[in-house]
Design a protein around this motif. Structure first.
Motif, mmCIF file in Angstrom:
data_model
loop_
_atom_site.group_PDB
_atom_site.id
_atom_site.type_symbol
_atom_site.label_atom_id
_atom_site.label_comp_id
_atom_site.label_asym_id
_atom_site.label_seq_id
_atom_site.Cartn_x
_atom_site.Cartn_y
_atom_site.Cartn_z
ATOM 1 N N ALA A 25 82.332 74.074 35.071
ATOM 2 C CA ALA A 25 82.000 75.162 35.996
ATOM 3 C C ALA A 25 81.627 74.616 37.384
ATOM 4 O O ALA A 25 81.157 75.368 38.250
ATOM 5 C CB ALA A 25 80.845 75.987 35.433
ATOM 6 N N HIS A 26 81.807 73.296 37.568
ATOM 7 C CA HIS A 26 81.513 72.623 38.844
ATOM 8 C C HIS A 26 80.050 72.753 39.249
ATOM 9 O O HIS A 26 79.731 72.840 40.444
ATOM 10 C CB HIS A 26 82.420 73.123 39.972
ATOM 11 N N LEU A 27 79.171 72.782 38.248
ATOM 12 C CA LEU A 27 77.735 72.725 38.557
ATOM 13 C C LEU A 27 77.344 71.253 38.610
ATOM 14 O O LEU A 27 77.768 70.461 37.748
ATOM 15 C CB LEU A 27 76.919 73.419 37.459
ATOM 16 N N LYS A 28 76.554 70.900 39.595
ATOM 17 C CA LYS A 28 76.090 69.509 39.669
ATOM 18 C C LYS A 28 75.071 69.296 38.546
ATOM 19 O O LYS A 28 73.976 69.885 38.561
ATOM 20 C CB LYS A 28 75.463 69.221 41.036
ATOM 21 N N THR A 29 75.482 68.510 37.549
ATOM 22 C CA THR A 29 74.713 68.437 36.298
ATOM 23 C C THR A 29 74.427 67.001 35.909
ATOM 24 O O THR A 29 75.304 66.139 35.984
ATOM 25 C CB THR A 29 75.549 69.085 35.148
ATOM 26 N N VAL A 30 73.198 66.766 35.460
ATOM 27 C CA VAL A 30 72.867 65.472 34.867
ATOM 28 C C VAL A 30 72.300 65.716 33.481
ATOM 29 O O VAL A 30 71.553 66.668 33.257
ATOM 30 C CB VAL A 30 71.887 64.642 35.739
ATOM 31 N N LEU A 31 72.699 64.863 32.527
ATOM 32 C CA LEU A 31 72.185 64.942 31.162
ATOM 33 C C LEU A 31 71.324 63.706 30.932
ATOM 34 O O LEU A 31 71.772 62.576 31.163
ATOM 35 C CB LEU A 31 73.362 64.991 30.178
ATOM 36 N N LEU A 32 70.087 63.927 30.492
ATOM 37 C CA LEU A 32 69.153 62.824 30.265
ATOM 38 C C LEU A 32 68.949 62.650 28.763
ATOM 39 O O LEU A 32 68.558 63.600 28.071
ATOM 40 C CB LEU A 32 67.812 63.121 30.948
ATOM 41 N N GLU A 33 69.236 61.460 28.257
ATOM 42 C CA GLU A 33 69.115 61.194 26.815
ATOM 43 C C GLU A 33 68.369 59.880 26.637
ATOM 44 O O GLU A 33 68.730 58.872 27.246
ATOM 45 C CB GLU A 33 70.519 61.150 26.191
ATOM 46 N N LYS A 34 67.334 59.899 25.793
ATOM 47 C CA LYS A 34 66.491 58.700 25.663
ATOM 48 C C LYS A 34 67.200 57.559 24.933
ATOM 49 O O LYS A 34 66.907 56.394 25.158
ATOM 50 C CB LYS A 34 65.178 59.038 24.955
ATOM 51 N N ALA A 35 68.126 57.912 24.023
ATOM 52 C CA ALA A 35 68.836 56.869 23.274
ATOM 53 C C ALA A 35 70.329 56.966 23.583
ATOM 54 O O ALA A 35 70.704 57.056 24.734
ATOM 55 C CB ALA A 35 68.534 57.019 21.794
ATOM 56 N N LEU A 36 71.137 56.978 22.537
ATOM 57 C CA LEU A 36 72.578 57.077 22.776
ATOM 58 C C LEU A 36 73.025 58.521 22.683
ATOM 59 O O LEU A 36 72.478 59.285 21.871
ATOM 60 C CB LEU A 36 73.339 56.266 21.717
ATOM 61 N N PRO A 37 74.039 58.931 23.457
ATOM 62 C CA PRO A 37 74.549 60.292 23.304
ATOM 63 C C PRO A 37 74.994 60.524 21.855
ATOM 64 O O PRO A 37 75.600 59.644 21.246
ATOM 65 C CB PRO A 37 75.747 60.337 24.265
ATOM 66 N N GLY A 38 74.649 61.672 21.318
ATOM 67 C CA GLY A 38 74.956 61.992 19.911
ATOM 68 C C GLY A 38 73.721 62.520 19.213
ATOM 69 O O GLY A 38 73.795 63.362 18.333
#
Ligand code: NAP
Length: 318
Positions: A25-38
């Motif tokens: 959707a072209h939103l400026k997005t950051v995903l924060l994950e403490k370990a590995l994605p999953g």
């Protein structure tokens, strides 16, 4: 301060799906994950109830989800979210020990942490025979061809217990009630597995061992009798507690009695601009499919919220 339209806290299947949809959707997005994605699925072996894949390795599914989200441009950072707070009108701050992020909308996908039994020996023997992750610890040489015990009667206990039969000489499932809570298909497999023994109406009262776990004290709740059961591994799957503590108390976000976040059908929490998805939210079941659906809804809802066209619910006043 890093300014984004959407910050996603947590990178399990729900968070990754939200990342995919937000980025598309072209939103400026950051995903924060403490370990590995999953997220939590990395603690399991194979997944056999994700539509389209009759059997898929959990790590492969997680990697595919991560790659798919990255393909559309989501930024993924390995950082642990420690606090989410309001920072003015339609603005939030998402804090990590290293950096803080500014967001117009936050999607909370922080899942939960395994519950502890709270019996003597559990803490002392953690990582010395006591474990909350069969896939991580089950294959260790110390458990090879030794008896193990799994505490709990839900899907996790049976699924992880079945996995442990690959390594153990025997797997005891100890459950406090007279019937298991797990899905019938897992129960059938457990009852038919010659390496498994289901011990009902029983609780672990203590775990003994010097360097490593050696036995548990087992109480039969019907007979009142107590015995020592020699085991090398003690795997505990008694549910988990939602990681909702990251939400600043001043937000006054609505939770149920166990701390799960309450949402409406748009995944909106009681705080406009904060959405909750997957295992952290109050819902009937916690499946990957649920989390993925939640992530989709939350991303679309966040987009509409940011553009000002989302109808607010859950008694919100702004
Ligand atoms: P769960 O369904 O909440 O089951 C927890 C189990 O631990 C219950 O049997 C409960 O007993 C027992 N328990 C809780 N506190 C205890 C204590 N203090 N002492 C002894 N026993 C205790 O948790 P889960 O198995 O981790 O599953 C969580 C969610 O993930 C569920 O929605 C499940 O369906 C889902 N899941 C799905 C799969 C799959 O294959 N699709 C796999 C894993 C998990 P009672 O039954 O007496 O309450």
């Amino acid at each position: 301060m890093n300014a984004y339209e959407v910050v996603i806290a947590g990178g399990g299947p729900g968070g990754l799906t939200a990342g995919l949809y937000c980025s598309r959707a072209h939103l400026k997005t950051v995903l924060l994950e403490k370990a590995l994605p999953g997220g939590e699925i990395l603690n399991t072996g194979v997944i056999e109830d994700y539509p389209g894949f009759d059997v898929i390795d959990a790590r492969e599914l997680a990697k595919r989800m991560e790659n798919h989200a990255r393909k559309f441009g989501v930024e993924i950072r390995q950082l642990e979210v420690t606090r989410i707070r309001k920072a003015g009108e339609r603005q939030f701050t998402v804090e990590t020990p290293q950096e803080s992020f500014q967001a117009k909308a936050v999607i909370v996908a922080t899942g939960g942490s395994p519950n502890k039994l709270g019996v003597p020996g559990e803490r002392e023997l953690a990582a010395k025979g006591v474990s909350y992750c069969a896939i991580c610890d089950g294959p260790l040489p110390m458990f090879r061809n030794r008896p193990m015990i799994v505490v709990g009667g839900g899907d996790s206990a049976l699924q992880e217990g079945l996995f442990l039969t690959k390594y153990a000489s025997k797997v005891y499932i100890v459950h406090r009630r007279d019937s298991l809570r797990a899905q019938k298909i897992l129960q059938e497999r457990a009852f038919n597995n010659p390496k498994m023994e289901i011990i009902l109406n029983s609780v672990v009262q203590a775990i003994q061992g010097n360097e490593f776990a050696e036995s548990v004290t087992l109480k039969d709740l019907q007979k009142g009798s107590v015995r020592q059961l020699p085991v090398t591994g003690v795997f505990i799957f008694i549910g988990f507690t939602p990681n909702s503590h990251v939400l600043d108390p001043s937000l006054g976000i609505q939770k149920d009695a166990k701390g799960y976040l309450l949402t409406n059908e748009f995944m909106e929490t009681s705080v406009p601009g904060i959405f909750a998805i997957g295992d952290i939210r109050h819902q009937l079941c916690k499946q990957i499919t649920n989390a993925v659906g939640d992530g989709t809804t939350a991303a679309v809802a966040a987009e509409r919220y940011i553009e000002g066209s989302l109808h607010l619910a859950l008694g919100a006043t702004t």
